[in-house]
Design an enzyme around this catalytic site. Structure first.
Site, mmCIF file in Angstrom:
data_model
loop_
_atom_site.group_PDB
_atom_site.id
_atom_site.type_symbol
_atom_site.label_atom_id
_atom_site.label_comp_id
_atom_site.label_asym_id
_atom_site.label_seq_id
_atom_site.Cartn_x
_atom_site.Cartn_y
_atom_site.Cartn_z
ATOM 1 N N GLU A 1 -5.845 -8.218 -0.858
ATOM 2 C CA GLU A 1 -6.538 -7.926 0.393
ATOM 3 C C GLU A 1 -7.963 -7.510 0.075
ATOM 4 O O GLU A 1 -8.202 -6.736 -0.853
ATOM 5 C CB GLU A 1 -5.881 -6.787 1.184
ATOM 6 N N GLU B 1 0.831 -1.219 0.000
ATOM 7 C CA GLU B 1 0.000 0.000 0.000
ATOM 8 C C GLU B 1 0.857 1.258 0.000
ATOM 9 O O GLU B 1 0.666 2.170 0.804
ATOM 10 C CB GLU B 1 -0.958 -0.012 1.199
#
Ligand code: BG6
Length: 477
Positions: free
Chosen positions: A373, A176
């Site tokens: 995710e 991320e």
């Protein structure tokens, strides 16, 4: 009619610092996650100056996966996992981050862990840096604002690429990486890049510099990895929260476009190997004078990724705020979306946004995608007989899988796999809580640190087992 790949990588995802615990075992050093205290939905996690007495640091014990991984992987195998996404804790391999020689005990741990996965034909999917850089690199070098950290990272990457070249095929560089687009968030700057902003610094400028060094490090790592094993597939990892315009007012649409550019230019660099024009112009207009060399630009061009790994939990919305300049500031420019509901933690639930996101990535980059995710953080209730009826989690995941399949089957997106987040309950990255649970497997550990650490299967365990068995055909309870 398209369908999911035959060898679709169904699995689950975790990160070392959120479940391994054993924060000092076998020579491990202190990571940035080791100096983060517990928070909750209303209180941010604290960041202390080193590990201090009297604080609750939930990552220190995690769920003790370090000592229990064999039994946990057996449960993953029982669900039918084809893949398991985890990270390598940098501090197990290089405790301070700047050593020349790696820590053999740390390397051995991941050898054993990957062997255990492979025993069940579970492919490890490994993130190199998932919110756990060595804390020493923060105190001695200032985190990723320092160019020297590129070399420390690539040394780490090369070490683990070599060591696990016959055990791990799928890699990602920085988890991320684009969270720090919100440069007002102390949490994101610290977890992404080990940055603590001083009073005389412009956080946006520091973020752009740090992100540049990370992107160069990522590109160099891709190149190194391919030299070690040309069969490696090395991806980026982007936190995808699509940002919609609140209305069709042209100014709102333009604002949303700038918001998307601001949050996703990281993917442009990873995938295209160059900066987008709007950003170069913005940085010039701001007189940021960043340290970006010709050699860096050549590295970026040479080290593009093989696939786009991304997380998807929620979508955002924004609207024009009447300012003269077109600028998106995530801390202040988001507005609630009246068309979607939110979780107890305020995360807006938007399954259709997943299909939108997959199409958006495909149109922009034309690369395979990997949903690494997705999931629903919720409080679980353990019944008197020990059962856990988490129908809300199944409902969330099912709705997302319906949209995921549409993106593949109707829209032609090339999707490698799906690894929902926190397949076993673990410490929340954002709040440090255990009570924000994502797992198919319940772990008896509470926010105050109490609990036996015993594992038990939730209803969602059996549901996901069937989903995998039918390669996503059967999504019913
Ligand atoms: C992603 C991270 O942001 O979302 C994970 O990659 C994190 O590390 C997950 O745990 C869920 O967020 P949270 O704050 O609910 O743990």
């Amino acid at each position: 009619m398209g369908q999911l790949r035959k060898n679709f990588l169904w699995g689950g995802a975790v990160a070392a610092h959120q479940l391994e615990g054993a924060w000092q075992a076998d020579g491990k050093g202190v990571s940035v996650s080791d100096v983060m205290t517990a928070g909750d939905v209303d209180h941010q996690r604290g960041i202390t100056d080193g590990v201090l007495p009297g604080y609750n640091y939930p990552n220190h014990e995690g769920i003790d996966f370090y000592h229990r991984y064999a039994a946990d992987i057996k449960l993953f195998a029982e669900m039918g996992f084809k893949s398991f996404r985890t990270s390598i804790a940098w501090t197990r391999i290089f405790p301070n981050g700047d050593e020349t020689e790696p820590n053999e005990a740390g390397l051995q741990f991941y050898d054993d862990l990957f062997d255990e996965c492979l025993k069940y034909d579970i492919q490890p999917v490994v993130t190199l840096s998932h919110f756990e850089m060595p804390y020493h690199l923060v105190t001695e070098y200032g985190g990723w604002r320092n160019r020297q950290v590129i070399g420390f990272f690539t040394h780490f990457a090369e070490t683990v690429f070599k060591r696990y070249q016959h055990k791990v095929k799928y890699w990602m560089t920085f988890n991320e990486i684009n969270n720090q687009a919100n440069y007002h968030s102390q949490f994101s700057l610290f977890t992404n890049s080990g940055l603590k902003i001083t009073a005389d610094e412009n956080p946006e400028k520091v973020m752009y510099q740090a992100a540049h060094y990370e992107l160069v490090a990522s590109a160099q790592a891709v190149k190194i990895g391919k030299q070690i094993n040309p069969d490696f597939e090395i991806g980026c990892m982007i936190a995808m929260c699509p940002i919609y315009p609140l209305t069709a007012k042209p100014e709102d649409v333009l604002k949303a476009e700038r918001a998307m550019q601001t949050r996703y230019w990281f993917a442009d660099v990873h995938c295209h190997g160059r900066y987008p024009e709007w950003l170069l112009q913005y940085q010039t207009n701001q007189n940021y004078n960043l340290d970006i060399t010709d050699a860096d630009l050549a590295d970026l061009a040479a080290g593009t990724v093989d696939y786009i790994g991304f997380s998807y939990y929620m979508s955002f919305a924004t609207k024009d705020n009447g300012a003269a300049e077109l600028h998106y500031d995530e801390e202040h420019d988001l507005v609630p979306n009246p068309y979607v509901e939110a979780s107890e933690w305020g995360w807006q639930i938007d399954p259709v946004g997943l299909r939108y996101a997959m199409n958006w990535f495909n149109d922009h980059y034309h690369l395979p995608e990997f949903i690494v995710e997705n999931g629903f953080g919720a409080v679980d209730q353990v019944e008197a007989d020990g059962s856990i009826h988490d129908s809300y989690r199944v409902d969330y995941l099912r709705k997302h899988l319906v949209q995921m399949k549409k993106a593949v089957i109707e829209d032609g997106v090339d999707l490698m796999g799906y690894t929902p987040w926190g397949c076993i309950d673990l410490v929340s990255a954002g709040t440090g809580q255990m009570s924000k649970r994502y797992g198919f497997i319940y772990v008896d550990k509470q926010d105050d640190g109490s609990g036996t650490l015993a594992r038990s299967k939730k209803d969602s365990f059996y549901w996901y087992q069937k989903v995998i068995k039918t390669n996503g055909q059967d999504l019913t309870d």
